[in-house]
Design an enzyme around this catalytic site. Sequence first.
Site, PDB file in Angstrom:
ATOM      1  N   TYR B  38      -6.445  -0.553   5.440  1.00  0.00           N
ATOM      2  CA  TYR B  38      -6.750  -0.495   4.014  1.00  0.00           C
ATOM      3  C   TYR B  38      -5.665   0.330   3.321  1.00  0.00           C
ATOM      4  O   TYR B  38      -5.935   1.316   2.631  1.00  0.00           O
ATOM      5  CB  TYR B  38      -8.143   0.070   3.750  1.00  0.00           C
ATOM      6  CG  TYR B  38      -8.753  -0.530   2.510  1.00  0.00           C
ATOM      7  CD1 TYR B  38      -9.220  -1.844   2.516  1.00  0.00           C
ATOM      8  CD2 TYR B  38      -8.828   0.195   1.315  1.00  0.00           C
ATOM      9  CE1 TYR B  38      -9.750  -2.413   1.382  1.00  0.00           C
ATOM     10  CE2 TYR B  38      -9.368  -0.370   0.172  1.00  0.00           C
ATOM     11  CZ  TYR B  38      -9.829  -1.677   0.204  1.00  0.00           C
ATOM     12  OH  TYR B  38     -10.335  -2.247  -0.931  1.00  0.00           O
ATOM     13  N   LEU B  39      -4.460  -0.086   3.527  1.00  0.00           N
ATOM     14  CA  LEU B  39      -3.285   0.699   3.171  1.00  0.00           C
ATOM     15  C   LEU B  39      -3.113   0.850   1.660  1.00  0.00           C
ATOM     16  O   LEU B  39      -3.429  -0.068   0.896  1.00  0.00           O
ATOM     17  CB  LEU B  39      -2.037   0.047   3.770  1.00  0.00           C
ATOM     18  CG  LEU B  39      -2.079  -0.185   5.277  1.00  0.00           C
ATOM     19  CD1 LEU B  39      -0.779  -0.837   5.749  1.00  0.00           C
ATOM     20  CD2 LEU B  39      -2.308   1.114   6.032  1.00  0.00           C
ATOM     21  N   GLY B  42       0.076   5.786  -0.363  1.00  0.00           N
ATOM     22  CA  GLY B  42       0.219   6.946   0.516  1.00  0.00           C
ATOM     23  C   GLY B  42       0.707   6.527   1.895  1.00  0.00           C
ATOM     24  O   GLY B  42       1.668   7.101   2.433  1.00  0.00           O
ATOM     25  N   HIS B  43       0.068   5.511   2.444  1.00  0.00           N
ATOM     26  CA  HIS B  43       0.507   5.000   3.758  1.00  0.00           C
ATOM     27  C   HIS B  43       1.944   4.474   3.688  1.00  0.00           C
ATOM     28  O   HIS B  43       2.749   4.698   4.593  1.00  0.00           O
ATOM     29  CB  HIS B  43      -0.398   3.851   4.223  1.00  0.00           C
ATOM     30  CG  HIS B  43      -1.827   4.236   4.448  1.00  0.00           C
ATOM     31  ND1 HIS B  43      -2.830   3.879   3.584  1.00  0.00           N
ATOM     32  CD2 HIS B  43      -2.413   4.955   5.439  1.00  0.00           C
ATOM     33  CE1 HIS B  43      -3.980   4.335   4.039  1.00  0.00           C
ATOM     34  NE2 HIS B  43      -3.765   5.004   5.161  1.00  0.00           N
ATOM     35  N   LYS B 189      -1.754  15.203   3.323  1.00  0.00           N
ATOM     36  CA  LYS B 189      -3.045  15.170   2.647  1.00  0.00           C
ATOM     37  C   LYS B 189      -4.131  15.551   3.659  1.00  0.00           C
ATOM     38  O   LYS B 189      -5.032  16.315   3.343  1.00  0.00           O
ATOM     39  CB  LYS B 189      -3.303  13.780   2.080  1.00  0.00           C
ATOM     40  CG  LYS B 189      -4.551  13.730   1.231  1.00  0.00           C
ATOM     41  CD  LYS B 189      -5.270  12.454   1.483  1.00  0.00           C
ATOM     42  CE  LYS B 189      -6.702  12.546   1.082  1.00  0.00           C
ATOM     43  NZ  LYS B 189      -7.470  11.544   1.810  1.00  0.00           N
ATOM     44  N   GLN B 193      -5.508  17.890  10.066  1.00  0.00           N
ATOM     45  CA  GLN B 193      -5.152  16.880  11.069  1.00  0.00           C
ATOM     46  C   GLN B 193      -3.684  16.999  11.461  1.00  0.00           C
ATOM     47  O   GLN B 193      -3.330  16.970  12.642  1.00  0.00           O
ATOM     48  CB  GLN B 193      -5.436  15.484  10.510  1.00  0.00           C
ATOM     49  CG  GLN B 193      -4.909  14.347  11.354  1.00  0.00           C
ATOM     50  CD  GLN B 193      -5.277  12.999  10.763  1.00  0.00           C
ATOM     51  OE1 GLN B 193      -6.424  12.573  10.853  1.00  0.00           O
ATOM     52  NE2 GLN B 193      -4.313  12.332  10.144  1.00  0.00           N
ATOM     53  N   MET B 224      -4.239   9.996  -3.080  1.00  0.00           N
ATOM     54  CA  MET B 224      -4.560   8.642  -2.621  1.00  0.00           C
ATOM     55  C   MET B 224      -5.374   8.690  -1.342  1.00  0.00           C
ATOM     56  O   MET B 224      -5.110   9.484  -0.443  1.00  0.00           O
ATOM     57  CB  MET B 224      -3.280   7.859  -2.399  1.00  0.00           C
ATOM     58  CG  MET B 224      -2.604   7.516  -3.707  1.00  0.00           C
ATOM     59  SD  MET B 224      -1.165   6.467  -3.433  1.00  0.00           S
ATOM     60  CE  MET B 224      -0.563   6.346  -5.129  1.00  0.00           C
ATOM     61  N   SER B 225      -6.378   7.823  -1.263  1.00  0.00           N
ATOM     62  CA  SER B 225      -7.250   7.747  -0.093  1.00  0.00           C
ATOM     63  C   SER B 225      -7.881   6.365  -0.048  1.00  0.00           C
ATOM     64  O   SER B 225      -8.201   5.778  -1.091  1.00  0.00           O
ATOM     65  CB  SER B 225      -8.350   8.808  -0.194  1.00  0.00           C
ATOM     66  OG  SER B 225      -9.388   8.525   0.725  1.00  0.00           O
TER      67      SER B 225
END
Lengths: 320, 320
Positions: B38-39, B42-43, B189, B193, B224-225
């Site tokens: 679900y890019l 951000g990706h 972000k 992690q 962005m998410s």
Amino acid sequence: MESRKQPLIITDKTQMRNWSRSARSQGKTIALVPTMGYLHQGHLSLVKEAHNHANLIVVSIYVNPGQFSPSEDLSTYPSDFHGDILKLVTIPGGVDVVFHPHNLYDYRTDNENKNYSVDCSNSCKNLEGEGVVSCVEEKGTGHETWVRVERLEKGLCGKSRPVFFRGVATIVTKLFNIVEPDFAVFGKKDYQQWRIIQRMVRDLDFSIRIIGSEVMRETDGLAMSSRNVHLSAEEREKALSINRSLLKAKSCAEKGQRNCRELRNLVIQAIDEAGGKVDYAEIVDQESLEAAEEIKSPVVFCVAAWFGKVRLIDNVEINM
Amino acid sequence: MESRKQPLIITDKTQMRNWSRSARSQGKTIALVPTMGYLHQGHLSLVKEAHNHANLIVVSIYVNPGQFSPSEDLSTYPSDFHGDILKLVTIPGGVDVVFHPHNLYDYRTDNENKNYSVDCSNSCKNLEGEGVVSCVEEKGTGHETWVRVERLEKGLCGKSRPVFFRGVATIVTKLFNIVEPDFAVFGKKDYQQWRIIQRMVRDLDFSIRIIGSEVMRETDGLAMSSRNVHLSAEEREKALSINRSLLKAKSCAEKGQRNCRELRNLVIQAIDEAGGKVDYAEIVDQESLEAAEEIKSPVVFCVAAWFGKVRLIDNVEINM
């Protein structure tokens, strides 16, 4: 007289990885035999087994503080690096590299290390308020990543040594990432360890084939172990009760005795009578290591027992 | 018109590893960008960053059940594989491989799988009596190896998502072992992690350089998410309070307010007033992620907050 192959001794992990990558780029396969040194015929049999699989053999010699708890025998664990090399040289085909790092838990760069010497093999740091603690735990930015094989690590030796298998799985992961072997050989004397590493390799998708190598024994049947040197002559004689009673139990099972309680009692009583102190005597499934009540499928009879200050382990597989 | 590079789509892990090894043997370097699909931009910025480091780019698209607890949003996690490929094709230089495995926790051999289909992405198995449970736990010979970064995983998002980082560290280890990259790119972000993966790579001696890539934001400042699509227009407007208050706090800190309680109250109050529900708002050391009382060294202000049924996270670094 045949000239014997002297292994290359590597202490630096980058140099180790570069050696492996260079070998691999020439189409060679590599087998790793991880050890904590003080080698005996059992270890040498692992190296011979490794020669059946790979072109090149790396033996690591590193006493891993991450698998000892502060109350265990890290500081008295025997070592004899020079003697180890002499033994490895006698093996037909020899070994190509002995990887002998100083401290695999010190992550400072060479620059930071310049005026600093650390030797965590001589001390265990105890952390207040932490549950499970090994000899590498420290606050701040020290090592804090652990690989856990959560079900297999719990039983058998895991009960009395809560940090042991997490330490083993973690150091083996580190060695795999440094040496990048195609094969790794483990002794089935440490049966639970062998199964844990197999499971870890599967679950974490390491591209490494794990080879299990049969238990090597002294002529009187005692399973070979680096810890055997700590046994007095008398204790050593008593310790034979482990293997003898295991073989008797196996024979009883083969003659029809499938009740695990009966078979366990046979072994517990024999070790007890010999003057040993049983830590556990369990009959478990060969793969899941779950306790069996009755023998219906392949099992392994695993024993740990104390003789004086020495804790010994042994096992026999019973295949039905 | 420039012809756009179509990525090779690989679903099988052995094929993936073989591709990487073949590329490496030709002297190429590989960067991995792990995603759950679900890019969004951000990706895509992670992929652009990857091009700064390596010759070849692998993007993995895999919704990892191991990092979701049974009560979390695994079943509603958005996906659009076809759309993802179309987006990746637009990036200058494109990507070389999209690794899109079906199930990375199913270890049966191809033969065993013949008449069997499993999809653990649609169900979470709950195990009685187990403490920490994710959507891949099962009894018997299922997956049971977990990589834990024991201190860093505890705070911030780890408090409300107890299986999350163990799941992330484990799947990233698996992807590292399958793809065998030279570099891996993670978004800052997901700050905790990123730090956890850095620490894991150091502690387990992976030969992989971890690149942290800056937070990408919508023009109004919202980080962005993939989860942003679940926000209603009203919730989306309210969610801007996160970034706005973080920037205000950063500016206050730069003007001399070093008291973390004051700065945290500022953010908590702003999100509260906007109608969000703060999960945490913490100012922590950039490396150890330990809570700071006063800003004396580089810190990061991390926030998680709920807007309706959507949990969002964001952060700003404050460098003193």
